[in-house]
Design an enzyme around this catalytic site. Structure first.
Site, PDB file in Angstrom:
ATOM      1  N   GLU A   1       0.862  -1.174   0.000  1.00 39.35           N
ATOM      2  CA  GLU A   1       0.000   0.000   0.000  1.00 39.35           C
ATOM      3  C   GLU A   1       0.904   1.230   0.000  1.00 39.35           C
ATOM      4  O   GLU A   1       1.683   1.434   0.919  1.00 39.35           O
ATOM      5  CB  GLU A   1      -0.856  -0.057   1.278  1.00 39.35           C
ATOM      6  CG  GLU A   1      -1.995   0.910   1.357  1.00 39.35           C
ATOM      7  CD  GLU A   1      -2.701   0.810   2.727  1.00 39.35           C
ATOM      8  OE1 GLU A   1      -3.007  -0.307   3.197  1.00 39.35           O
ATOM      9  OE2 GLU A   1      -2.914   1.872   3.328  1.00 39.35           O
TER      10      GLU A   1
ATOM     11  N   ASP B   1      -4.854   9.835   9.416  1.00 32.19           N
ATOM     12  CA  ASP B   1      -3.486   9.442   9.743  1.00 32.19           C
ATOM     13  C   ASP B   1      -3.131   9.805  11.178  1.00 32.19           C
ATOM     14  O   ASP B   1      -3.357  10.928  11.617  1.00 32.19           O
ATOM     15  CB  ASP B   1      -2.488  10.141   8.806  1.00 32.19           C
ATOM     16  CG  ASP B   1      -2.618   9.692   7.355  1.00 32.19           C
ATOM     17  OD1 ASP B   1      -3.506   8.872   7.070  1.00 32.19           O
ATOM     18  OD2 ASP B   1      -1.836  10.168   6.525  1.00 32.19           O
TER      19      ASP B   1
HETATM   20  O1  LIG Z   1      -0.205   2.749  10.728  1.00 30.42           O
HETATM   21  P1  LIG Z   1      -1.009   1.580  11.134  1.00 30.42           P
HETATM   22  O2  LIG Z   1      -1.650   1.753  12.460  1.00 30.42           O
HETATM   23  O3  LIG Z   1      -0.232   0.297  10.976  1.00 30.42           O
HETATM   24  O4  LIG Z   1      -2.258   1.494  10.101  1.00 30.42           O
HETATM   25  C1  LIG Z   1      -2.094   1.201   8.701  1.00 30.42           C
HETATM   26  C2  LIG Z   1      -1.928   2.399   7.888  1.00 30.42           C
HETATM   27  O5  LIG Z   1      -0.865   3.207   8.267  1.00 30.42           O
HETATM   28  C3  LIG Z   1      -2.273   2.568   6.436  1.00 30.42           C
HETATM   29  O6  LIG Z   1      -3.100   1.565   5.955  1.00 30.42           O
HETATM   30  C4  LIG Z   1      -2.913   3.923   6.351  1.00 30.42           C
HETATM   31  C5  LIG Z   1      -2.244   5.096   6.433  1.00 30.42           C
HETATM   32  N1  LIG Z   1      -3.113   6.135   6.421  1.00 30.42           N
HETATM   33  C6  LIG Z   1      -4.363   5.633   6.355  1.00 30.42           C
HETATM   34  C7  LIG Z   1      -5.594   6.278   6.338  1.00 30.42           C
HETATM   35  C8  LIG Z   1      -6.736   5.519   6.300  1.00 30.42           C
HETATM   36  C9  LIG Z   1      -6.659   4.127   6.221  1.00 30.42           C
HETATM   37  C10 LIG Z   1      -5.431   3.471   6.218  1.00 30.42           C
HETATM   38  C11 LIG Z   1      -4.272   4.228   6.297  1.00 30.42           C
END
Ligand SMILES: O=P(O)(O)OC[C@@H](O)[C@@H](O)c1c[nH]c2ccccc12
Length: 258
Positions: free
Chosen positions: A54, A65
């Site tokens: 991703e 975020d």
């Molecule tokens: O950082 P984490 O807690 O591991 O979560 C995934 C994430 O960072 C990525 O999928 C993501 C970054 N920004 C987002 C905004 C919405 C959904 C998902 C995301």
């Protein structure tokens, strides 16, 4: 909606599951930690077991975020990373990754780029799907259609507050996988995950035919043991970014998940 081909993203996850493991979906903001190293880390993620990668499209107002992702993407924004750059660089490397490539970004840059042009250029660049956290399902028809015309998936985000009725609405058009958000709040590592996740995941498992990916707050495989087979894939962003910030590399981070 007409489904021309089976989703490549769904296939990627099923293949991992058939091999007896959860699919791994690392997240990195495009251009992090710097422009050159980003592509090296992406290749390293690809070679060390990522099933889908991703890539974050930096944006000035990233409402979902948490602090780690926000800081990293702002750094990329300041370094001049744009959607055009991401697509052009991906195009040069098309076919170079085994993993499926998903762009995660906020709606405004995609909308400004033009949805049909975006879908065409993304397909040309080897992108297989999009995640757009600030695009509500009710407003997603144009984007879903533009993407579907090129065989690309718009990945729905569901969470602890998504009731079964609403999940069923998402299920009508769901392709690729469903991103299940583990917490109410922003991205970032958590010491513990909310207890109600297991119950909500069980509902989602029943409603959706496509695989379920769990994300937000995940940093280690031990956090997943209670969920068993209800989840098919796991997403991690903040923990990977922190690992890189502390001098680690992507291959080392992925080794945790083997
Ligand atoms: O950082 P984490 O807690 O591991 O979560 C995934 C994430 O960072 C990525 O999928 C993501 C970054 N920004 C987002 C905004 C919405 C959904 C998902 C995301």
């Amino acid at each position: 909606m007409t489904t021309l081909t089976k989703s490549r993203l769904e296939q990627k996850i099923r293949e991992a599951n058939e091999a007896g493991r959860k699919a791994l979906i690392p997240y990195l903001p495009a251009g992090y930690p710097d422009k050159e190293r980003f592509w090296r880390e992406l290749s390293a993620l690809d070679k060390s077991g990522a099933d889908i990668i991703e890539i974050g499209v930096p944006f000035s107002d990233p409402v979902a975020d948490g602090p780690v992702v926000e800081r990293a993407s702002l750094q990329c924004l300041e370094a001049g990373i744009t959607l055009d750059w991401i697509l052009a660089e991906l195009k040069k490397r098309k076919g170079g990754f085994k993993a499926g490539i998903v762009l995660m970004g906020y709606y405004n840059p995609f909308y400004k780029y033009g949805l049909d042009r975006l879908a065409a250029d993304a397909a040309e660049a080897g992108v297989t799907g999009f995640i757009v956290p600030d695009l509500p399902m009710e407003e997603s028809e144009d984007m879903t259609k533009a993407l579907a015309a090129r065989g690309l998936d718009l990945i729905p985000l569901v969470g602890l507050n998504t009731n079964e009725e609403r999940m069923k609405l998402y299920a009508d058009n769901a392709r690729g996988y469903v991103y299940f958000v583990s917490v109410l709040g922003t991205t970032g590592e958590r010491t513990s995950l909310p207890e109600e996740i297991a119950g909500r995941l069980a509902v989602a498992k029943r409603v959706f035919d496509v695989p379920l990916a769990l994300g937000f707050g995940i940093s280690r495989p031990e956090q997943l043991t209670t969920f068993g087979d209800t989840i098919d894939a796991v997403v991690f962003g903040s923990s990977l970014i922190k690992h890189l910030d502390q001098g680690g590399d992507s291959a080392g981070f992925m080794a945790r998940w083997k």
